[in-house]
Design a protein around this motif. Structure first.
Motif, PDB file in Angstrom:
ATOM      1  N   GLY A 150       0.814  -1.208   0.000  1.00  0.00           N
ATOM      2  CA  GLY A 150       0.000   0.000   0.000  1.00  0.00           C
ATOM      3  C   GLY A 150       0.845   1.255   0.000  1.00  0.00           C
ATOM      4  O   GLY A 150       0.541   2.228  -0.709  1.00  0.00           O
ATOM      5  N   LEU A 151       1.921   1.251   0.796  1.00  0.00           N
ATOM      6  CA  LEU A 151       2.825   2.405   0.839  1.00  0.00           C
ATOM      7  C   LEU A 151       3.471   2.639  -0.522  1.00  0.00           C
ATOM      8  O   LEU A 151       3.525   3.772  -1.016  1.00  0.00           O
ATOM      9  CB  LEU A 151       3.892   2.174   1.902  1.00  0.00           C
ATOM     10  N   VAL A 152       3.948   1.562  -1.134  1.00  0.00           N
ATOM     11  CA  VAL A 152       4.570   1.671  -2.457  1.00  0.00           C
ATOM     12  C   VAL A 152       3.571   2.197  -3.481  1.00  0.00           C
ATOM     13  O   VAL A 152       3.899   3.060  -4.308  1.00  0.00           O
ATOM     14  CB  VAL A 152       5.130   0.307  -2.899  1.00  0.00           C
ATOM     15  N   THR A 153       2.344   1.710  -3.433  1.00  0.00           N
ATOM     16  CA  THR A 153       1.323   2.158  -4.382  1.00  0.00           C
ATOM     17  C   THR A 153       1.003   3.625  -4.183  1.00  0.00           C
ATOM     18  O   THR A 153       0.827   4.375  -5.151  1.00  0.00           O
ATOM     19  CB  THR A 153       0.049   1.311  -4.234  1.00  0.00           C
ATOM     20  N   GLY A 154       0.908   4.055  -2.927  1.00  0.00           N
ATOM     21  CA  GLY A 154       0.645   5.467  -2.657  1.00  0.00           C
ATOM     22  C   GLY A 154       1.744   6.362  -3.203  1.00  0.00           C
ATOM     23  O   GLY A 154       1.472   7.398  -3.833  1.00  0.00           O
ATOM     24  N   VAL A 155       3.001   5.984  -2.977  1.00  0.00           N
ATOM     25  CA  VAL A 155       4.124   6.759  -3.499  1.00  0.00           C
ATOM     26  C   VAL A 155       4.106   6.771  -5.030  1.00  0.00           C
ATOM     27  O   VAL A 155       4.328   7.813  -5.668  1.00  0.00           O
ATOM     28  CB  VAL A 155       5.459   6.179  -2.988  1.00  0.00           C
ATOM     29  N   ALA A 156       3.820   5.618  -5.622  1.00  0.00           N
ATOM     30  CA  ALA A 156       3.793   5.524  -7.089  1.00  0.00           C
ATOM     31  C   ALA A 156       2.719   6.426  -7.685  1.00  0.00           C
ATOM     32  O   ALA A 156       2.953   7.083  -8.716  1.00  0.00           O
ATOM     33  CB  ALA A 156       3.555   4.079  -7.507  1.00  0.00           C
ATOM     34  N   MET A 157       1.552   6.468  -7.053  1.00  0.00           N
ATOM     35  CA  MET A 157       0.490   7.335  -7.566  1.00  0.00           C
ATOM     36  C   MET A 157       0.893   8.800  -7.502  1.00  0.00           C
ATOM     37  O   MET A 157       0.667   9.572  -8.437  1.00  0.00           O
ATOM     38  CB  MET A 157      -0.805   7.099  -6.778  1.00  0.00           C
ATOM     39  N   ALA A 158       1.483   9.213  -6.374  1.00  0.00           N
ATOM     40  CA  ALA A 158       1.855  10.615  -6.207  1.00  0.00           C
ATOM     41  C   ALA A 158       2.968  11.023  -7.159  1.00  0.00           C
ATOM     42  O   ALA A 158       3.017  12.171  -7.625  1.00  0.00           O
ATOM     43  CB  ALA A 158       2.277  10.864  -4.764  1.00  0.00           C
ATOM     44  N   LYS A 159       3.882  10.095  -7.462  1.00  0.00           N
ATOM     45  CA  LYS A 159       5.032  10.427  -8.309  1.00  0.00           C
ATOM     46  C   LYS A 159       4.787  10.140  -9.791  1.00  0.00           C
ATOM     47  O   LYS A 159       5.672  10.347 -10.603  1.00  0.00           O
ATOM     48  CB  LYS A 159       6.262   9.656  -7.828  1.00  0.00           C
ATOM     49  N   SER A 160       3.603   9.650 -10.111  1.00  0.00           N
ATOM     50  CA  SER A 160       3.303   9.354 -11.514  1.00  0.00           C
ATOM     51  C   SER A 160       2.701  10.537 -12.256  1.00  0.00           C
ATOM     52  O   SER A 160       2.425  10.441 -13.450  1.00  0.00           O
ATOM     53  CB  SER A 160       2.337   8.171 -11.595  1.00  0.00           C
ATOM     54  N   GLY A 161       2.486  11.640 -11.541  1.00  0.00           N
ATOM     55  CA  GLY A 161       1.887  12.806 -12.177  1.00  0.00           C
ATOM     56  C   GLY A 161       0.474  13.089 -11.725  1.00  0.00           C
ATOM     57  O   GLY A 161      -0.079  14.149 -12.066  1.00  0.00           O
ATOM     58  N   LEU A 162      -0.135  12.182 -10.955  1.00  0.00           N
ATOM     59  CA  LEU A 162      -1.476  12.436 -10.439  1.00  0.00           C
ATOM     60  C   LEU A 162      -1.416  13.499  -9.357  1.00  0.00           C
ATOM     61  O   LEU A 162      -0.486  13.544  -8.556  1.00  0.00           O
ATOM     62  CB  LEU A 162      -2.084  11.155  -9.845  1.00  0.00           C
ATOM     63  N   SER A 163      -2.430  14.360  -9.311  1.00  0.00           N
ATOM     64  CA  SER A 163      -2.518  15.330  -8.228  1.00  0.00           C
ATOM     65  C   SER A 163      -2.845  14.602  -6.927  1.00  0.00           C
ATOM     66  O   SER A 163      -3.348  13.469  -6.945  1.00  0.00           O
ATOM     67  CB  SER A 163      -3.594  16.369  -8.530  1.00  0.00           C
ATOM     68  N   ILE A 164      -2.568  15.232  -5.797  1.00  0.00           N
ATOM     69  CA  ILE A 164      -2.834  14.616  -4.500  1.00  0.00           C
ATOM     70  C   ILE A 164      -4.315  14.260  -4.348  1.00  0.00           C
ATOM     71  O   ILE A 164      -4.648  13.124  -3.975  1.00  0.00           O
ATOM     72  CB  ILE A 164      -2.369  15.525  -3.343  1.00  0.00           C
ATOM     73  N   PRO A 165      -5.245  15.193  -4.644  1.00  0.00           N
ATOM     74  CA  PRO A 165      -6.670  14.829  -4.512  1.00  0.00           C
ATOM     75  C   PRO A 165      -7.068  13.661  -5.413  1.00  0.00           C
ATOM     76  O   PRO A 165      -7.839  12.799  -4.992  1.00  0.00           O
ATOM     77  CB  PRO A 165      -7.405  16.120  -4.910  1.00  0.00           C
ATOM     78  N   LEU A 166      -6.532  13.625  -6.628  1.00  0.00           N
ATOM     79  CA  LEU A 166      -6.889  12.537  -7.542  1.00  0.00           C
ATOM     80  C   LEU A 166      -6.300  11.213  -7.065  1.00  0.00           C
ATOM     81  O   LEU A 166      -6.944  10.160  -7.170  1.00  0.00           O
ATOM     82  CB  LEU A 166      -6.386  12.859  -8.953  1.00  0.00           C
ATOM     83  N   ALA A 167      -5.083  11.251  -6.518  1.00  0.00           N
ATOM     84  CA  ALA A 167      -4.473  10.032  -5.988  1.00  0.00           C
ATOM     85  C   ALA A 167      -5.269   9.509  -4.795  1.00  0.00           C
ATOM     86  O   ALA A 167      -5.492   8.298  -4.663  1.00  0.00           O
ATOM     87  CB  ALA A 167      -3.031  10.311  -5.582  1.00  0.00           C
ATOM     88  N   VAL A 168      -5.715  10.415  -3.919  1.00  0.00           N
ATOM     89  CA  VAL A 168      -6.537  10.005  -2.768  1.00  0.00           C
ATOM     90  C   VAL A 168      -7.849   9.402  -3.255  1.00  0.00           C
ATOM     91  O   VAL A 168      -8.301   8.359  -2.752  1.00  0.00           O
ATOM     92  CB  VAL A 168      -6.802  11.205  -1.839  1.00  0.00           C
ATOM     93  N   LEU A 169      -8.473  10.041  -4.240  1.00  0.00           N
ATOM     94  CA  LEU A 169      -9.723   9.519  -4.788  1.00  0.00           C
ATOM     95  C   LEU A 169      -9.509   8.131  -5.386  1.00  0.00           C
ATOM     96  O   LEU A 169     -10.335   7.222  -5.204  1.00  0.00           O
ATOM     97  CB  LEU A 169     -10.271  10.468  -5.858  1.00  0.00           C
ATOM     98  N   MET A 170      -8.384   7.928  -6.067  1.00  0.00           N
ATOM     99  CA  MET A 170      -8.110   6.644  -6.699  1.00  0.00           C
ATOM    100  C   MET A 170      -7.941   5.544  -5.665  1.00  0.00           C
ATOM    101  O   MET A 170      -8.506   4.450  -5.800  1.00  0.00           O
ATOM    102  CB  MET A 170      -6.868   6.743  -7.575  1.00  0.00           C
ATOM    103  N   THR A 171      -7.171   5.824  -4.598  1.00  0.00           N
ATOM    104  CA  THR A 171      -6.947   4.770  -3.611  1.00  0.00           C
ATOM    105  C   THR A 171      -8.210   4.429  -2.843  1.00  0.00           C
ATOM    106  O   THR A 171      -8.430   3.279  -2.465  1.00  0.00           O
ATOM    107  CB  THR A 171      -5.819   5.162  -2.626  1.00  0.00           C
ATOM    108  N   LEU A 172      -9.082   5.427  -2.614  1.00  0.00           N
ATOM    109  CA  LEU A 172     -10.291   5.167  -1.836  1.00  0.00           C
ATOM    110  C   LEU A 172     -11.396   4.507  -2.654  1.00  0.00           C
ATOM    111  O   LEU A 172     -12.233   3.795  -2.095  1.00  0.00           O
ATOM    112  CB  LEU A 172     -10.815   6.466  -1.222  1.00  0.00           C
TER     113      LEU A 172
END
Length: 242
Positions: free
Chosen positions: A31-53
């Motif tokens: 989960g930690l790795v996926t969260g970091v990957a989403m944030a560093k892939s170009g997704l905005s923070i709100p969009l990354a949070v929406l994706m994980t939830l």
């Protein structure tokens, strides 16, 4: 509120939550790795949070991220996520015996929250392929543990991605965690064969653009697993007829 307190005190619920703790370290790392990957892939923070939830499917998220970063057509992204999650079609057939009596709404809600490891823990705790009292509460207990074990580290990875150096090698740690989780799923000949076919197909098609070799590997693995299961059933029917 009373029903919630009763559920939290239920021994089957507590057992289901406790059994899933065995998988917590690997799930948390992934989960930690996926969260970091989403944030560093170009997704905005709100969009990354929406994706994980909302997506709540680590393998599908990680399969989609490089395609999104590469500007792949949306149908390719959807196809990759669909193929990655095809295994849940097989899992749902196994869950049907134990949850088929529930209303459609409850089945859909529970099915959305179920992960691969919930099935592994459940089959260890309830080896008989029949419906028994307490099974649904056990399943819900496991769901609660896995949801928090995944979401909290994933959110930490999203919000703290800039503070986590790439030199830490979290990607490799996450890969090791996923390998450990995958090994736990290899419990019969069909899954072992599907894993071998997936690996061979991924390597053979590695040169495909947009990481489409992942889609090919998943499709090949699912097809191999289904063919083996059908062959085993046919063999059992022939033995029964004899």
């Amino acid at each position: 509120m009373t029903s919630l307190r009763a559920l939290l005190r239920d021994p089957h619920f507590r057992r289901g939550a406790r059994d899933m703790l065995d998988f917590a370290p690997g799930i948390a790392a992934w989960g930690l790795v996926t969260g970091v990957a989403m944030a560093k892939s170009g997704l905005s923070i709100p969009l990354a949070v929406l994706m994980t939830l909302t997506v709540y499917a680590g393998s599908a998220q990680l399969a989609s991220l490089p395609l999104l970063a590469a500007g792949a057509p949306m149908w390719v992204v959807w196809a990759a996520a669909f193929c990655v999650n095809l295994r849940f079609v097989i899992f749902s057939a196994q869950w049907r015996v134990h949850m088929g009596h529930l209303s459609r709404g409850r089945r859909m809600a529970i099915g959305y929250l179920l992960a691969d490891l919930n099935l592994i823990a459940f089959q260890r705790a309830w080896p008989g392929a029949k419906r028994e009292p307490g099974q649904v509460r056990y399943i819900v207990g496991g769901i609660v543990t896995i949801w928090f074990t995944w979401q909290i580290p994933s959110l930490f990875g999203i919000f703290l991605s800039e503070a986590i150096p790439t030199q830490w090698g979290l990607g490799f740690a996450g890969t090791l965690a996923m390998l450990g989780l995958t090994y736990g799923l290899l419990n019969d000949r069909s899954t072992w064969t599907a894993a071998a076919v997936a690996g061979a197909a991924a390597v053979a098609t590695f040169a495909m653009p947009l990481k489409l070799n992942i889609v090919v590997a998943i499709a090949a693995a699912v097809a191999a697993g289904l063919l083996i299961e059908q062959a085993e059933r046919a063999g059992q029917r022939m033995k029964g007829g004899a």
